[in-house]
Design a protein around this motif. Sequence first.
Motif, short mmCIF file in Angstrom:
data_model
loop_
_atom_site.label_atom_id
_atom_site.label_comp_id
_atom_site.label_asym_id
_atom_site.label_seq_id
_atom_site.Cartn_x
_atom_site.Cartn_y
_atom_site.Cartn_z
N LYS A 6 1.56 6.13 7.62
CA LYS A 6 1.04 5.22 8.59
C LYS A 6 1.43 3.68 8.67
O LYS A 6 1.43 3.00 9.44
CB LYS A 6 -0.57 5.41 8.23
CG LYS A 6 -1.56 4.75 9.06
CD LYS A 6 -3.02 4.70 8.39
CE LYS A 6 -3.74 3.30 8.58
NZ LYS A 6 -4.51 2.68 7.73
N VAL A 60 0.74 -1.29 -0.02
CA VAL A 60 0.08 -0.16 -0.10
C VAL A 60 0.70 1.18 0.17
O VAL A 60 0.68 2.12 -0.78
CB VAL A 60 -1.11 -0.23 1.12
CG1 VAL A 60 -1.60 1.38 1.36
CG2 VAL A 60 -1.98 -0.95 1.04
N TYR A 85 2.69 1.66 -3.43
CA TYR A 85 1.71 1.83 -4.62
C TYR A 85 1.19 3.35 -4.38
O TYR A 85 1.31 4.10 -5.35
CB TYR A 85 0.47 0.87 -4.42
CG TYR A 85 -0.55 1.19 -5.28
CD1 TYR A 85 -0.37 1.20 -6.63
CD2 TYR A 85 -1.78 1.42 -4.94
CE1 TYR A 85 -1.34 1.50 -7.70
CE2 TYR A 85 -2.88 1.64 -5.81
CZ TYR A 85 -2.49 1.76 -7.05
OH TYR A 85 -3.62 1.89 -8.18
N GLU A 86 1.14 3.94 -3.11
CA GLU A 86 0.95 5.15 -3.10
C GLU A 86 2.41 5.93 -3.58
O GLU A 86 2.01 7.15 -4.29
CB GLU A 86 0.67 5.47 -1.70
CG GLU A 86 -0.68 5.21 -0.92
CD GLU A 86 -1.85 6.00 -1.56
OE1 GLU A 86 -1.71 6.83 -2.39
OE2 GLU A 86 -2.85 6.08 -0.65
N ASN A 135 -0.70 8.38 4.23
CA ASN A 135 -0.86 6.73 4.12
C ASN A 135 0.45 6.19 4.20
O ASN A 135 0.37 4.90 4.55
CB ASN A 135 -1.94 6.63 3.03
CG ASN A 135 -2.50 5.35 3.31
OD1 ASN A 135 -2.70 4.89 4.38
ND2 ASN A 135 -3.22 4.68 2.31
N MET A 169 -3.64 -4.34 -3.97
CA MET A 169 -2.96 -3.97 -3.02
C MET A 169 -3.46 -3.97 -1.78
O MET A 169 -2.98 -4.53 -0.90
CB MET A 169 -2.45 -2.55 -3.20
CG MET A 169 -1.55 -2.18 -4.49
SD MET A 169 -0.25 -3.45 -4.85
CE MET A 169 -0.21 -3.13 -6.69
N ALA A 170 -4.73 -3.93 -1.69
CA ALA A 170 -5.47 -3.89 -0.49
C ALA A 170 -6.03 -5.39 0.07
O ALA A 170 -6.95 -5.25 0.68
CB ALA A 170 -6.70 -2.82 -0.32
N LEU A 220 -12.87 7.25 -4.45
CA LEU A 220 -11.58 7.80 -4.12
C LEU A 220 -10.44 6.63 -3.63
O LEU A 220 -10.80 6.03 -2.67
CB LEU A 220 -11.69 8.83 -2.94
CG LEU A 220 -10.31 9.62 -2.64
CD1 LEU A 220 -9.94 10.37 -3.84
CD2 LEU A 220 -10.56 10.65 -1.63
N ALA A 264 -6.10 13.31 -3.58
CA ALA A 264 -6.90 14.01 -2.64
C ALA A 264 -6.09 14.05 -1.23
O ALA A 264 -6.72 14.65 -0.25
CB ALA A 264 -8.26 13.06 -2.03
N MET A 285 -3.96 12.32 0.30
CA MET A 285 -3.85 11.04 1.39
C MET A 285 -2.70 10.34 1.36
O MET A 285 -2.52 9.26 2.22
CB MET A 285 -5.14 10.23 1.19
CG MET A 285 -6.63 10.84 1.46
SD MET A 285 -6.87 11.33 3.25
CE MET A 285 -6.53 9.89 4.11
N GLY A 286 -2.15 10.36 0.18
CA GLY A 286 -0.90 9.45 -0.32
C GLY A 286 -0.15 9.58 0.81
O GLY A 286 0.43 8.61 1.31
N LEU A 295 -7.37 2.70 0.20
CA LEU A 295 -6.01 2.09 0.54
C LEU A 295 -5.69 2.33 2.13
O LEU A 295 -4.85 2.04 2.64
CB LEU A 295 -4.79 2.89 -0.30
CG LEU A 295 -5.16 2.00 -1.68
CD1 LEU A 295 -4.05 3.40 -2.40
CD2 LEU A 295 -4.33 1.06 -1.60
N THR A 296 -6.52 3.26 2.85
CA THR A 296 -6.31 3.51 4.30
C THR A 296 -7.16 2.50 4.99
O THR A 296 -6.86 2.34 6.24
CB THR A 296 -6.96 4.84 4.69
OG1 THR A 296 -8.33 4.65 4.58
CG2 THR A 296 -6.44 5.97 3.97
N SER A 346 -7.45 6.53 -2.67
CA SER A 346 -6.57 6.80 -1.66
C SER A 346 -7.19 6.46 -0.28
O SER A 346 -6.85 6.14 0.53
CB SER A 346 -6.08 8.10 -1.68
OG SER A 346 -4.97 8.30 -2.61
N ASP A 347 -8.61 6.59 -0.25
CA ASP A 347 -9.50 6.35 0.95
C ASP A 347 -9.62 4.96 0.92
O ASP A 347 -9.46 4.38 2.20
CB ASP A 347 -10.81 7.05 0.84
CG ASP A 347 -10.71 8.38 1.41
OD1 ASP A 347 -9.65 8.85 1.96
OD2 ASP A 347 -11.94 9.11 1.19
#
Lengths: 140, 114
Positions: free
Chosen positions: A113, A41, A44-45, A110, B62-63, B33, A104, A106-107, B38-39, B35-36
């Motif tokens: 994290k 994750v 990928y980001e 995230n 990935m998730a 979205l 957005a 968040m990359g 992926l959290t 990215s959300d």
Amino acid sequence: MKFKYEIEGGNFSKAGNASSEVKKILKQLNVPPPIIKRLVVALYEGEVNVVAHAWNGCIYVEIEPERIDVKIEDKGPGIPDIEQAMQEGFSTASQAVREMGFGAGMGLPNMKKNADQLNISSKVGKGTIVELVIFLNGKR
Amino acid sequence: MKISQLVEVLEGKVVCGEQFLDKEVQYGFASDLMSDVLTLDSDKLVLITGLNNLQTIRTAEMADIECVIFVRNKKVLPPMIEIACEHEMVLVECRFSMFNAVARLSTAGLKPVY
């Protein structure tokens, strides 16, 4: 074990190919699934960030018995204010990137994290280096 | 619930992964979205989205998401099927709006992530 992947800026049809390859390797090495997920994750980001913002870049992955080191190095516009870029919701992404479901802001949060260690250095007009570490023995 | 039940509730069309319809899913997350998405940390998650591009499938890969529902009559494109098949995902097309699809899935017992 060391691996290197080249990333093309702007080419969203290939974004994720490198992360997918790394995921396959980690599965073959029997790395625990929760650790694989955290690493891929974050990776990928990072890969999407290179495609979204940079001209080109490289991903270096080094797998050792106790840790996985990832370096994502790009040639691109760089990040003028890293602290600002780390804030959730801050984004400079184009409309095209947003249409792909990213951008957005968040990359980077995230990535932070999911990684045990994250280090970002950048030179405006030159490029950005993101280094992240995940420990395999559960140490943070 | 089984993925097959979810397909029934949504009157959906299975585009790939028919052999995995007996797999159990527990949680749903609706987002365009990535990215959300992926959290999230949840397992047995279904992604409900209107975003039909390759990055949706890469995000699911990935998730560790095994089932993706495409709402608003969005069509799955051939390169997406190729990657989804490789990773044993179930892709479902659904003509309902996201709101309608989510309401039906919630009534059927799919749980929210948060």
